[in-house]
Write a protein that holds these residues in place. Structure first.
Motif, PDB file in Angstrom:
ATOM      1  N   GLU A  58       0.829  -1.203   0.000  1.00 35.26           N
ATOM      2  CA  GLU A  58       0.000   0.000   0.000  1.00 35.26           C
ATOM      3  C   GLU A  58       0.865   1.256   0.000  1.00 35.26           C
ATOM      4  O   GLU A  58       0.596   2.205  -0.741  1.00 35.26           O
ATOM      5  N   VAL A  59       1.907   1.253   0.819  1.00 36.24           N
ATOM      6  CA  VAL A  59       2.810   2.398   0.873  1.00 36.24           C
ATOM      7  C   VAL A  59       3.524   2.561  -0.470  1.00 36.24           C
ATOM      8  O   VAL A  59       3.704   3.678  -0.954  1.00 36.24           O
ATOM      9  N   GLY A  60       3.893   1.441  -1.092  1.00 39.81           N
ATOM     10  CA  GLY A  60       4.530   1.509  -2.409  1.00 39.81           C
ATOM     11  C   GLY A  60       3.607   2.134  -3.443  1.00 39.81           C
ATOM     12  O   GLY A  60       4.034   2.959  -4.256  1.00 39.81           O
ATOM     13  N   ALA A  61       2.316   1.746  -3.405  1.00 37.04           N
ATOM     14  CA  ALA A  61       1.346   2.319  -4.347  1.00 37.04           C
ATOM     15  C   ALA A  61       1.158   3.811  -4.068  1.00 37.04           C
ATOM     16  O   ALA A  61       1.105   4.622  -5.008  1.00 37.04           O
ATOM     17  N   LEU A  62       1.045   4.184  -2.795  1.00 36.36           N
ATOM     18  CA  LEU A  62       0.916   5.605  -2.443  1.00 36.36           C
ATOM     19  C   LEU A  62       2.144   6.392  -2.883  1.00 36.36           C
ATOM     20  O   LEU A  62       2.023   7.510  -3.413  1.00 36.36           O
ATOM     21  N   LEU A  63       3.303   5.828  -2.673  1.00 35.02           N
ATOM     22  CA  LEU A  63       4.538   6.497  -3.056  1.00 35.02           C
ATOM     23  C   LEU A  63       4.610   6.663  -4.567  1.00 35.02           C
ATOM     24  O   LEU A  63       5.004   7.723  -5.055  1.00 35.02           O
ATOM     25  N   ALA A  66       2.323   9.435  -5.474  1.00 34.94           N
ATOM     26  CA  ALA A  66       2.891  10.721  -5.067  1.00 34.94           C
ATOM     27  C   ALA A  66       4.017  11.140  -6.006  1.00 34.94           C
ATOM     28  O   ALA A  66       4.143  12.319  -6.343  1.00 34.94           O
ATOM     29  N   VAL A  67       4.813  10.183  -6.453  1.00 32.82           N
ATOM     30  CA  VAL A  67       5.905  10.500  -7.380  1.00 32.82           C
ATOM     31  C   VAL A  67       5.328  10.980  -8.713  1.00 32.82           C
ATOM     32  O   VAL A  67       5.826  11.945  -9.308  1.00 32.82           O
ATOM     33  N   GLU A  68       4.252  10.340  -9.186  1.00 34.84           N
ATOM     34  CA  GLU A  68       3.607  10.775 -10.429  1.00 34.84           C
ATOM     35  C   GLU A  68       3.047  12.185 -10.278  1.00 34.84           C
ATOM     36  O   GLU A  68       3.211  13.032 -11.165  1.00 34.84           O
ATOM     37  N   GLU A  69       2.371  12.445  -9.152  1.00 30.82           N
ATOM     38  CA  GLU A  69       1.825  13.782  -8.913  1.00 30.82           C
ATOM     39  C   GLU A  69       2.941  14.819  -8.827  1.00 30.82           C
ATOM     40  O   GLU A  69       2.805  15.928  -9.349  1.00 30.82           O
ATOM     41  N   LEU A  70       4.025  14.461  -8.170  1.00 33.64           N
ATOM     42  CA  LEU A  70       5.163  15.372  -8.059  1.00 33.64           C
ATOM     43  C   LEU A  70       5.744  15.672  -9.428  1.00 33.64           C
ATOM     44  O   LEU A  70       6.048  16.827  -9.742  1.00 33.64           O
ATOM     45  N   SER A  71       5.881  14.650 -10.258  1.00 36.67           N
ATOM     46  CA  SER A  71       6.410  14.850 -11.602  1.00 36.67           C
ATOM     47  C   SER A  71       5.496  15.763 -12.410  1.00 36.67           C
ATOM     48  O   SER A  71       5.975  16.686 -13.091  1.00 36.67           O
TER      49      SER A  71
END
Length: 177
Positions: A58-63, A66-71
């Motif tokens: 779950e944390v991996g999916a959230l991360l 978040a990385v996609e949103e950050l990009s």
């Protein structure tokens, strides 16, 4: 070798056998209790490991999200930074003879200023004008007679400002021609 077994010897053997059985029973109970504890610990450890794997995924999916949103945010920030630089250069340059702008008017009152006529047309759809509406010249009607109208302005260096691209015919003042 012949051995004589006496009653007292039999009694001692029976007592020793009973003691051995009792010791074996206690040892078996202790072993069963230890095995039960180990099984319970194994189940608890397995459960914790499964929960840790679930939380990790779950944390991996959230991360990843978040990385996609950050990009995406970084890309948007870069686009906005480029646009800001362009606008600053344009502002520092100042208006040049022939620069144009378009004003969207609502019942004759200025509503929004646009750099191009196309931007003004595109924005009118957000104000309820159907896309593809045919725009016609306002002729001699007052601007306040139209719900939405677009007026073009051109920079005139001689007056250090913008003037209307199409100037309406002058109206006689107080009956004078």
């Amino acid at each position: 070798m012949i051995r004589l077994v006496t009653a007292s010897r039999l009694e001692r053997l029976e007592v020793a056998a009973g003691t051995a059985r009792e010791h074996a029973r206690q040892t078996s109970e202790a072993a069963n209790e230890a095995f039960g504890r180990h099984v319970r610990e194994l189940y608890a450890v397995t459960d914790r490991a499964e929960r840790a794997e679930t939380i990790t995924s779950e944390v991996g999916a959230l991360l990843a999200g978040a990385v996609e949103e950050l990009s995406a945010a970084e890309q948007e920030l870069l686009r906005k930074d480029i646009e800001i630089r362009r606008l600053r250069e344009e502002l520092q340059r100042g208006p040049v003879e022939g620069d144009t702008l378009t004003v969207l008017m609502h019942y004759g009152e200025p509503h929004t200023v646009y750099a191009t006529r196309e931007n003004a047309y595109a924005d009118t759809t957000t104000h309820g004008v159907p896309a593809g509406t045919r725009w016609v010249p306002s002729d001699e009607r007052l601007a306040s007679a139209s719900t939405w109208c677009i007026a073009a302005f051109i920079y005139d260096a001689s007056c250090n400002g913008f003037r209307r691209a199409s100037v309406p015919a002058p109206q006689p003042v107080g009956g004078a021609a």
